[in-house]
Design a protein around this motif. Structure first.
Motif, PDB file in Angstrom:
ATOM      1  N   SER A  31       0.843  -1.197   0.000  1.00  0.00           N
ATOM      2  CA  SER A  31       0.000   0.000   0.000  1.00  0.00           C
ATOM      3  C   SER A  31       0.875   1.243   0.000  1.00  0.00           C
ATOM      4  N   ASP A  32       0.294   2.353  -0.463  1.00  0.00           N
ATOM      5  CA  ASP A  32       0.960   3.661  -0.419  1.00  0.00           C
ATOM      6  C   ASP A  32       2.267   3.684  -1.211  1.00  0.00           C
ATOM      7  N   VAL A  33       2.230   3.169  -2.424  1.00  0.00           N
ATOM      8  CA  VAL A  33       3.393   3.172  -3.306  1.00  0.00           C
ATOM      9  C   VAL A  33       3.161   4.226  -4.383  1.00  0.00           C
ATOM     10  N   SER A  34       4.158   5.088  -4.594  1.00  0.00           N
ATOM     11  CA  SER A  34       4.054   6.132  -5.616  1.00  0.00           C
ATOM     12  C   SER A  34       5.150   5.959  -6.661  1.00  0.00           C
ATOM     13  N   TYR A  35       4.753   6.075  -7.905  1.00  0.00           N
ATOM     14  CA  TYR A  35       5.692   6.126  -9.027  1.00  0.00           C
ATOM     15  C   TYR A  35       5.575   7.526  -9.606  1.00  0.00           C
ATOM     16  N   THR A  36       6.615   8.327  -9.451  1.00  0.00           N
ATOM     17  CA  THR A  36       6.579   9.725  -9.864  1.00  0.00           C
ATOM     18  C   THR A  36       7.737  10.032 -10.806  1.00  0.00           C
ATOM     19  N   ASN A  37       7.415  10.704 -11.919  1.00  0.00           N
ATOM     20  CA  ASN A  37       8.414  11.126 -12.903  1.00  0.00           C
ATOM     21  C   ASN A  37       9.279   9.965 -13.385  1.00  0.00           C
ATOM     22  N   ILE A  38       8.639   8.898 -13.799  1.00  0.00           N
ATOM     23  CA  ILE A  38       9.328   7.743 -14.365  1.00  0.00           C
ATOM     24  C   ILE A  38       9.327   7.934 -15.875  1.00  0.00           C
ATOM     25  N   ARG A  39      10.516   8.153 -16.433  1.00  0.00           N
ATOM     26  CA  ARG A  39      10.612   8.437 -17.862  1.00  0.00           C
ATOM     27  C   ARG A  39      11.721   7.614 -18.488  1.00  0.00           C
ATOM     28  N   GLY A  40      11.515   7.245 -19.750  1.00  0.00           N
ATOM     29  CA  GLY A  40      12.546   6.528 -20.470  1.00  0.00           C
ATOM     30  C   GLY A  40      11.969   5.579 -21.487  1.00  0.00           C
ATOM     31  N   THR A  41      12.732   4.513 -21.773  1.00  0.00           N
ATOM     32  CA  THR A  41      12.316   3.530 -22.765  1.00  0.00           C
ATOM     33  C   THR A  41      12.272   2.143 -22.124  1.00  0.00           C
ATOM     34  N   TYR A  42      11.438   1.292 -22.711  1.00  0.00           N
ATOM     35  CA  TYR A  42      11.322  -0.079 -22.204  1.00  0.00           C
ATOM     36  C   TYR A  42      11.486  -1.077 -23.339  1.00  0.00           C
ATOM     37  N   ASP A  43      11.989  -2.240 -22.985  1.00  0.00           N
ATOM     38  CA  ASP A  43      12.153  -3.361 -23.888  1.00  0.00           C
ATOM     39  C   ASP A  43      10.772  -3.951 -24.150  1.00  0.00           C
ATOM     40  N   CYS A  53      -1.186  -8.195  -8.003  1.00  0.00           N
ATOM     41  CA  CYS A  53      -1.384  -8.253  -6.560  1.00  0.00           C
ATOM     42  C   CYS A  53      -2.229  -9.464  -6.190  1.00  0.00           C
ATOM     43  N   SER A  54      -2.161  -9.835  -4.946  1.00  0.00           N
ATOM     44  CA  SER A  54      -2.833 -11.025  -4.437  1.00  0.00           C
ATOM     45  C   SER A  54      -4.350 -10.843  -4.380  1.00  0.00           C
ATOM     46  N   ASP A  55      -5.079 -11.919  -4.633  1.00  0.00           N
ATOM     47  CA  ASP A  55      -6.531 -11.890  -4.464  1.00  0.00           C
ATOM     48  C   ASP A  55      -6.894 -11.632  -3.005  1.00  0.00           C
ATOM     49  N   SER A  56      -6.129 -12.200  -2.080  1.00  0.00           N
ATOM     50  CA  SER A  56      -6.459 -12.067  -0.659  1.00  0.00           C
ATOM     51  C   SER A  56      -5.959 -10.759  -0.048  1.00  0.00           C
ATOM     52  N   LEU A  57      -4.906 -10.173  -0.613  1.00  0.00           N
ATOM     53  CA  LEU A  57      -4.383  -8.882  -0.129  1.00  0.00           C
ATOM     54  C   LEU A  57      -4.109  -7.967  -1.318  1.00  0.00           C
ATOM     55  N   PRO A  58      -5.139  -7.399  -1.923  1.00  0.00           N
ATOM     56  CA  PRO A  58      -4.924  -6.520  -3.069  1.00  0.00           C
ATOM     57  C   PRO A  58      -4.034  -5.331  -2.712  1.00  0.00           C
ATOM     58  N   CYS A  59      -3.332  -4.804  -3.684  1.00  0.00           N
ATOM     59  CA  CYS A  59      -2.537  -3.594  -3.494  1.00  0.00           C
ATOM     60  C   CYS A  59      -3.486  -2.404  -3.422  1.00  0.00           C
ATOM     61  N   SER A  60      -3.171  -1.437  -2.564  1.00  0.00           N
ATOM     62  CA  SER A  60      -4.047  -0.276  -2.438  1.00  0.00           C
ATOM     63  C   SER A  60      -3.239   1.015  -2.383  1.00  0.00           C
ATOM     64  N   ASN A  88       0.558  -4.542 -23.349  1.00  0.00           N
ATOM     65  CA  ASN A  88      -0.123  -3.428 -22.692  1.00  0.00           C
ATOM     66  C   ASN A  88       0.140  -3.481 -21.190  1.00  0.00           C
ATOM     67  N   PRO A  89       0.007  -2.345 -20.495  1.00  0.00           N
ATOM     68  CA  PRO A  89       0.112  -2.377 -19.034  1.00  0.00           C
ATOM     69  C   PRO A  89      -0.849  -3.408 -18.450  1.00  0.00           C
ATOM     70  N   PHE A  90      -0.385  -4.113 -17.415  1.00  0.00           N
ATOM     71  CA  PHE A  90      -1.166  -5.180 -16.789  1.00  0.00           C
ATOM     72  C   PHE A  90      -1.344  -4.880 -15.309  1.00  0.00           C
ATOM     73  N   CYS A  91      -2.581  -5.003 -14.833  1.00  0.00           N
ATOM     74  CA  CYS A  91      -2.880  -4.836 -13.409  1.00  0.00           C
ATOM     75  C   CYS A  91      -3.795  -5.975 -12.976  1.00  0.00           C
ATOM     76  N   TRP A  92      -3.583  -6.468 -11.760  1.00  0.00           N
ATOM     77  CA  TRP A  92      -4.467  -7.477 -11.172  1.00  0.00           C
ATOM     78  C   TRP A  92      -4.638  -7.122  -9.705  1.00  0.00           C
ATOM     79  N   LYS A  93      -5.895  -6.883  -9.305  1.00  0.00           N
ATOM     80  CA  LYS A  93      -6.221  -6.551  -7.912  1.00  0.00           C
ATOM     81  C   LYS A  93      -5.376  -5.373  -7.416  1.00  0.00           C
ATOM     82  N   ALA A  94      -5.235  -4.367  -8.264  1.00  0.00           N
ATOM     83  CA  ALA A  94      -4.425  -3.188  -7.956  1.00  0.00           C
ATOM     84  C   ALA A  94      -5.316  -1.949  -7.930  1.00  0.00           C
TER      85      ALA A  94
END
Length: 123
Positions: A31-43, A53-60, A88-94
């Motif tokens: 919980s309480d994770v921030s991604y700020t000013n992430i810039r560049g290139t990806y493979d 994230c987990s079904d039993s403990l989703p990320c928040s 594409n970007p992937f999210c699960w229980k996020a």
């Protein structure tokens, strides 16, 4: 970042040397994770954003702001476009918030909070 394989990643399903990891009920609460000013290139061999994230403990309360990730121009043309569409970007229980528009667009975050966390000191 320059040609990074996993620029933004949270993976509660990680298990070494096994590609079929079960959904763990004993996952760490994220919980309480921030991604700020992430810039560049990806493979383009993997998605630029992978938040599993987990079904039993989703990320928040995940927060993204100023994210601008472009695919590395290896191969170019139609091949590159096909790779990008498959990754594409992937999210699960996020659960989280986009503070700004992102590149690539990240539309997979869930809104709100999964539940109110119980204070461990009351147990």
């Amino acid at each position: 970042m320059d040609n990074v394989q996993n620029p933004i990643i949270i993976n509660q399903f990680y298990c070494e040397h096994n590609h079929n990891c079960p959904n763990k009920t004993s996952a760490v609460f994220v919980s309480d994770v921030s991604y700020t000013n992430i810039r560049g290139t990806y493979d383009t061999s993997s998605p630029p954003v992978h938040v599993a994230c987990s079904d039993s403990l989703p990320c928040s309360n995940l927060t993204l702001s100023g994210v601008e990730l472009h695919p590395t121009a290896q191969g170019g043309g139609k091949d590159l476009q096909e790779k990008i569409l498959k990754k594409n970007p992937f999210c699960w229980k996020a659960y989280g918030t986009l503070m700004t528009d992102t590149v690539p667009p990240i539309s997979c975050l869930l809104e709100g909070t999964p539940w109110k966390r119980v204070d461990d000191s009351q147990c």
